[in-house]
Design a protein around this motif. Structure first.
Motif, PDB file in Angstrom:
ATOM      1  N   LEU A 140       0.836  -1.207   0.000  1.00 40.20           N
ATOM      2  CA  LEU A 140       0.000   0.000   0.000  1.00 40.20           C
ATOM      3  C   LEU A 140       0.868   1.253   0.000  1.00 40.20           C
ATOM      4  N   ALA A 141       2.055   1.152   0.609  1.00 43.78           N
ATOM      5  CA  ALA A 141       2.929   2.322   0.718  1.00 43.78           C
ATOM      6  C   ALA A 141       3.886   2.431  -0.481  1.00 43.78           C
ATOM      7  N   GLY A 142       3.724   1.568  -1.491  1.00 44.34           N
ATOM      8  CA  GLY A 142       4.496   1.760  -2.718  1.00 44.34           C
ATOM      9  C   GLY A 142       5.591   0.748  -2.987  1.00 44.34           C
ATOM     10  N   TRP A 143       5.768  -0.245  -2.108  1.00 43.59           N
ATOM     11  CA  TRP A 143       6.748  -1.284  -2.431  1.00 43.59           C
ATOM     12  C   TRP A 143       6.097  -2.314  -3.354  1.00 43.59           C
ATOM     13  N   GLU A 144       6.919  -2.936  -4.206  1.00 44.95           N
ATOM     14  CA  GLU A 144       6.374  -3.954  -5.104  1.00 44.95           C
ATOM     15  C   GLU A 144       7.391  -5.077  -5.288  1.00 44.95           C
ATOM     16  N   TRP A 145       6.934  -6.202  -5.854  1.00 45.26           N
ATOM     17  CA  TRP A 145       7.817  -7.364  -6.002  1.00 45.26           C
ATOM     18  C   TRP A 145       8.892  -7.126  -7.039  1.00 45.26           C
ATOM     19  N   VAL A 146      10.073  -7.669  -6.755  1.00 46.75           N
ATOM     20  CA  VAL A 146      11.166  -7.602  -7.725  1.00 46.75           C
ATOM     21  C   VAL A 146      11.134  -8.823  -8.629  1.00 46.75           C
TER      22      VAL A 146
END
Lengths: 330, 287
Positions: free
Chosen positions: A131-137
């Motif tokens: 939700l805070a902007g991290w995403e999977w690599v």
């Protein structure tokens, strides 16, 4: 030539006064390759150095300052993202050392943000970070499933705007490793450093650094990790450390790390075993051009890192899957 | 490493090691006029290594690395060894230099003031700088312009100019063969030939000067000149800088000063001769 030159300069920075140009070139190349240039620059401090070396060391100090600033900002962002959950967030490794102003953090290169959270909160933590902007690599479904089933951390995530990685751990070794550190106790005994952030107790800090160095991985970058251990040992109570290491099943590892830290960065009084010497040879396998040497020895440690992580049949399956995907060891 | 050379280019010193003699010999010839480094301590180490043991001898293939490297860098043929060495130095600067704000730009100087030209590969900035360097301007560099963080001065970084494809013939026609490197045919960027700057430009490689004009050249279009606003210039230069983020606040301050003090123009041009005439006219107007 091996990395003893770098080790000596870290242990006793006064010795660089006698260095000629060739030794300086080797020292700088090795320190950069081992990601210890910032630490070295701070150790050398204001001691007289040749004119051409001074700006190199000054640059390294500035880079280390920026590293720490960025790392603390990432920690702050993660704290803000996870605040609504009310869970204990424990900073690990470089960010923890920088946040607490520990000696191990002085000049240290800090890559990703590593945090430890209780295992039963992992799903909620993952959701709040996204939700805070991290995403999977990783987009590879095998890797993703592998992490979730067997590793001690979520698959790495990267922040879409700031391009910085976060590793969310629920314990400090893969679930397939032979040792089972007590992550619950680590979290319970963590020390509060800000409103929402914690760091491990001094003894657990040593246990984690040692587990990372000796019970996991192939010892690449090990000189830096051993420097961490050397600095952290000075802040741990020896008796409490022994008890804590026993609780985590890491007593032999902690003892070995203590001997090796003494051999490289300390007074060199402890007796070394044959295995200690083999590990030290691996740690020092780098030449004056900053290039890794002793290919066979390094490959043996690479194999060992997998052996430590997995039972044999699982290892065979894993290596076959990775090989089919085109992965080859360096 | 077996074959080695230490080169100083402007403020940066490189220690280069190679598994093969060829790349070092090319460097020795083309960098013969460059002053020796003062005390032998290099800012950066560059290594040209075989991709694998086999590739040292059989279809030799170079892996470029050093203090700073890219794990997934494409291997290069030994026939392109000089290019590999130059790329190795560029890589160190791009990833490791902190003493100036690095702009991916060519620069030339006249009357004690600097013309900076930036743009994508193929924009013509290298060729134009090389041509101006043969016609009364001092070539300061074709790859990086170094912006002093305190004074705003542009410092030279006059390494070999890398000429590509059609630009090669244009320059060969007006430069003595001794200053030209070997033709490297069929590289990832097409044919490449290196040009050593004139001896007087090399002799003055420690001498900076204040910037007077920024151009965004664009080859292959009808002649046109349009002003570029400060906001756009700033954004384009952050993208043209490899160390803007790493420098933090001093980098921001230096770039802000540059953008507010130096007029910026986009310049479209159809040919080298036309471009030179346009630059000379613009330069007269700026005085």
């Amino acid at each position: 030539m091996n990395a003893r030159l770098l080790v000596r300069a870290l242990r006793d920075p006064g010795t660089v006064a006698q260095f000629g140009a060739g030794q300086w070139n080797a020292l700088i190349a090795m320190a950069r390759a081992e990601r210890l240039i910032g630490t070295l620059a701070l150790r050398i401090g204001d001691r007289p150095v040749p004119d051409a070396a001074r700006p190199i060391l000054a640059d390294a100090r500035l880079d280390a300052e920026r590293e720490a600033r960025q790392a603390l900002w990432e920690a702050d962002r993660a704290e803000a993202a996870l605040k609504p959950l009310g869970v204990r967030v424990v900073l690990l490794k470089g960010t923890a050392y920088a946040a607490a102003g520990l000696k191990a953090g002085e000049g240290r290169f800090i890559g990703d943000l590593d945090i430890l959270v209780p295992r039963d909160c992992m799903e909620a933590v993952e959701k709040h970070l996204m939700l805070a902007g991290w995403e999977w690599v990783k987009s590879d479904s095998y890797d993703d499933a592998y992490y979730r089933q067997w590793m001690h951390e979520l698959p790495p995530m990267i922040h879409q705007e700031r391009d910085r990685m976060i590793d969310v751990h629920h314990t400090i070794l893969p679930l397939t490793a032979r040792q089972r550190p007590d992550a619950g106790a680590m979290i319970a005994d963590a020390i509060s450093i800000t409103d929402g952030l914690h760091i491990l107790s001094p003894e657990d800090r040593v246990c984690h650094a040692v587990a990372h160095l000796l019970a996991d991985g192939d010892l690449a970058g090990g000189l830096r990790n051993l420097w961490d251990v050397h600095c952290l040992l000075a802040e741990a109570d020896p008796a409490a450390l022994e008890a804590r290491a026993a609780r985590h099943g890491l007593s032999p590892h902690v003892r070995q790390a203590r001997r090796m830290a003494d051999a490289l960065y300390g007074a060199g009084r402890e007796r070394l075993t044959l295995w200690d010497r083999i590990v030290l040879a691996r740690l020092l396998a780098r030449n004056g051009w900053g290039k890794e040497t002793r290919k066979g020895l390094r490959f043996a440690f690479y194999l060992r890192s997998h052996w430590l992580r997995m039972p044999p049949t699982m290892l065979a399956r894993h290596l076959f899957t990775k090989w089919r995907k085109g992965h080859r060891p360096a | 490493m077996k074959h080695r050379i230490t080169l100083r280019i402007g403020p940066a010193t490189f220690r280069m090691g190679s598994a093969w003699p060829g790349p070092i010999r090319s460097l020795e010839r083309l960098y013969a006029d460059y002053p020796a480094p003062a005390d032998g301590i290099a800012d950066f180490t560059v290594r040209l290594e075989p991709v694998s043991l086999l590739r040292r001898w059989l279809r030799p293939s170079i892996f470029i690395t050093g203090d700073h490297g890219l794990a997934d860098a494409a291997p290069m043929s030994l026939a392109h060894g000089l290019l590999a060495a130059e790329m190795g130095m560029n890589l160190q600067m791009a990833l490791g230099w902190r003493r100036h704000l690095l702009l991916h730009a060519s620069s030339v100087e006249k009357d004690g003031r600097v013309l900076v030209m930036t743009g994508e590969s193929g924009s013509g900035k290298s060729t134009l700088a090389a041509q101006l360097g043969e016609r009364g301007w001092r070539l300061m560099g074709d790859e990086f312009a170094l912006l002093d963080l305190e004074t705003g001065t542009v410092l030279p970084f006059p390494r070999l100019v890398s000429l590509k494809n059609r630009a090669i013939d244009v320059i060969v026609a007006e430069v003595p063969a001794a200053r030209m490197g070997p033709l490297l045919a069929g590289t990832a960027k097409g044919d490449i030939r290196h040009l050593a700057p004139r001896a007087d430009a090399v002799a003055r490689m420690d001498e900076g000067a204040p910037p007077a004009l920024l151009l965004f050249p664009r080859f292959g279009h009808a002649p046109a000149i349009r002003p570029v606003g400060q906001g756009e210039t700033f954004m384009r230069l952050t993208q043209a800088s490899t160390n803007y983020v790493a420098l933090g606040e001093p980098g921001f301050a230096a770039l802000t000063r540059f953008v507010t003090q130096v007029p910026a123009l986009a310049m479209d041009f159809p040919s080298g001769e036309e471009a030179i005439a346009m630059v000379e006219r613009l330069w007269e107007q700026q005085r």
